[in-house]
Design an enzyme around this catalytic site. Structure first.
Site, short mmCIF file in Angstrom:
data_model
loop_
_atom_site.label_atom_id
_atom_site.label_comp_id
_atom_site.label_asym_id
_atom_site.label_seq_id
_atom_site.Cartn_x
_atom_site.Cartn_y
_atom_site.Cartn_z
N LYS A 198 -12.55 -1.21 7.56
CA LYS A 198 -12.06 -1.91 8.74
C LYS A 198 -12.86 -1.40 9.93
CE LYS A 198 -8.69 -3.09 5.73
NZ LYS A 198 -8.37 -2.64 4.46
N TRP B 101 0.85 -1.08 -0.08
CA TRP B 101 0.12 0.14 -0.15
C TRP B 101 0.91 1.02 -0.07
CZ3 TRP B 101 -4.21 -1.46 -1.87
CH2 TRP B 101 -4.90 -2.72 -1.47
N ASP C 229 -1.43 6.82 6.14
CA ASP C 229 -2.68 6.07 5.87
C ASP C 229 -2.93 5.02 6.98
OD1 ASP C 229 -4.17 3.87 4.69
OD2 ASP C 229 -2.86 3.42 3.21
C1 LIG Z 1 -3.23 0.14 4.67
C2 LIG Z 1 -3.90 -0.05 3.30
N1 LIG Z 1 -4.02 1.15 2.68
C3 LIG Z 1 -4.93 1.18 1.43
C4 LIG Z 1 -5.67 0.44 1.17
C5 LIG Z 1 -6.55 0.36 -0.11
O1 LIG Z 1 -7.87 0.94 0.39
P1 LIG Z 1 -9.01 1.13 -0.80
O2 LIG Z 1 -9.49 -0.18 -1.11
O3 LIG Z 1 -10.09 1.61 0.25
O4 LIG Z 1 -8.65 1.83 -1.71
C6 LIG Z 1 -5.88 -0.81 2.26
C7 LIG Z 1 -6.75 -1.80 1.78
O5 LIG Z 1 -6.84 -3.02 2.32
C8 LIG Z 1 -5.09 -0.93 2.96
O6 LIG Z 1 -5.38 -1.98 4.17
#
Ligand SMILES: Cc1ncc(COP(=O)(O)O)c(C=O)c1O
Length: 354
Positions: free
Chosen positions: A190, A99, A166
């Site tokens: 979550k 991520w 994030d």
């Molecule tokens: C730490 C983290 N950042 C970003 C994301 C991506 O999120 P989204 O699917 O809401 O774009 C996730 C998805 O599991 C995540 O766990």
């Protein structure tokens, strides 16, 4: 009984599901939450309460806006540099997983990303500690919990430049000091509510400084000025998030749930360390409380353990393909009794092998 250890979208409290389904049938005078205008006073009250609960639960200080957006954390990977990084300038990033890596890639459209440290070489099994953050970067970005690899960064890295985080997979799971951040963002799916909603907490003084013409939908300022009603918001996701945040407040708030999360994580890691058939995949000091990643000493036994777990109501513990083994995600709504069930199954499995 099912025990949902899924990584996200994930478990929410049963009572939230019940309340949400009642509102689908009758939110107000026989009208469904799915059919009312977002401009009705009743729904405006839902938005106001959701924002208030986020501010209360996270103790958000004055000078910050709470935005209820769409597009997931993935859109924030691009919105952050678009709103904060002037053309051609540099932003610093800590690379602790996929991520973080995706966030880094989005910077190229606006300026330069400086990766201060990375644990990529070791498949992100630890959080790098030795690095310096250049003071001339526009901001410093990190991921507080690495959902896929099961590592978590508990202390906010120290720097004088704005910190962007994030927090998708550990927001609302532990007490944080919002004043240390310029921006916190999180996909809701979550600990906040269902998918479809993205939370952004932004320090107002950072807005409008990129010098760039930003499309209105991608400009934090439009959403801040519009009270998260610049366009039609994700009505149902916001409503369910409000119910879930009410549940969290009634439980005693973030400090109380943090105690439960610590107890759940301690119990499972203790079994992983004690049971000779299992082992953790990450550096012990960086272990996540939300996503516990572990494998078997003998990988040939993993299929059999997964079957035993699934036959006994355990859902969603198959590890992410880039780590393998198992990942037990233990978000706020997962009761400790589910963790005890998983631990018992690990013990039963080990006994059967001997
Ligand atoms: C730490 C983290 N950042 C970003 C994301 C991506 O999120 P989204 O699917 O809401 O774009 C996730 C998805 O599991 C995540 O766990």
């Amino acid at each position: 009984m099912r025990h949902n250890f899924g990584a996200g979208p994930c478990i929410l409290p049963q009572e939230v599901f019940k309340q949400a389904s009642r509102a689908i049938l009758d939110f107000k005078d026989g009208l469904s939450i799915l059919e009312i205008s977002h401009r009705t006073p009743e729904f405006e009250a839902v938005v106001a309460e959701t924002e208030k609960l986020i501010k209360e639960l996270l103790n958000v200080p004055e000078g910050y806006s709470v935005l209820l957006l769409q597009g997931g954390a993935s859109l924030q990977f691009a919105m952050v540099p678009m709103n904060l990084l002037p053309d051609g300038q540099t932003a610093s990033y800590l690379e602790t997983g996929v991520w973080a890596n995706k966030a880094i890639k989005e910077v190229a459209a606006f300026g330069k990303a400086n990766v201060v440290a990375s644990s990529k070489e070791s498949n992100f099994t630890f959080i790098p500690k030795e690095y310096s953050i250049p003071e001339d970067s526009a901001y410093f970005h990190y991921t507080s919990n690495n959902t896929i690899y099961g590592t978590e960064l508990f202390d906010v890295p120290s720097t004088n430049i704005p910190v962007v985080c994030d927090m998708s997979s550990d927001i609302m799971s532990r007490v944080i000091d919002v004043s240390k951040f310029g921006i916190i963002y999180a996909g809701a799916q979550k600990n906040i509510g269902p998918a479809g909603l993205t939370i952004v907490i932004v320090k107002d003084e950072l807005l409008g400084k990129s010098g760039r013409k930003i499309p209105s939908m991608l400009d934090y300022k439009s959403h801040a000025d519009g009270g998260s009603m610049y366009n039609t918001p994700p009505v149902f996701s916001i409503y369910v998030a409000m119910l879930n945040l009410r549940w969290l407040k009634a439980k005693g708030g973030v400090a109380e749930i943090e105690k439960e999360n610590i107890a759940k994580a301690r119990a499972l890691y203790a079994e992983i360390d004690r049971n000779p058939f299992f082992k953790g995949t990450c550096a012990v000091e960086d272990r996540s409380r939300m996503n516990v990643c572990f494998v078997m000493e003998n990988p040939d036994l993993e299929k059999a353990f997964l079957k035993l777990a699934e036959d006994n109501g355990i859902e969603g513990i198959k590890g992410h393909r880039s780590v393998g083994g198992f990942r037990a995600s233990m978000y706020n709504a997962l009761p400790i009794t589910s963790v005890h069930t998983l631990i018992e199954l690990m013990q039963i499995f080990a006994e059967k092998q001997q």
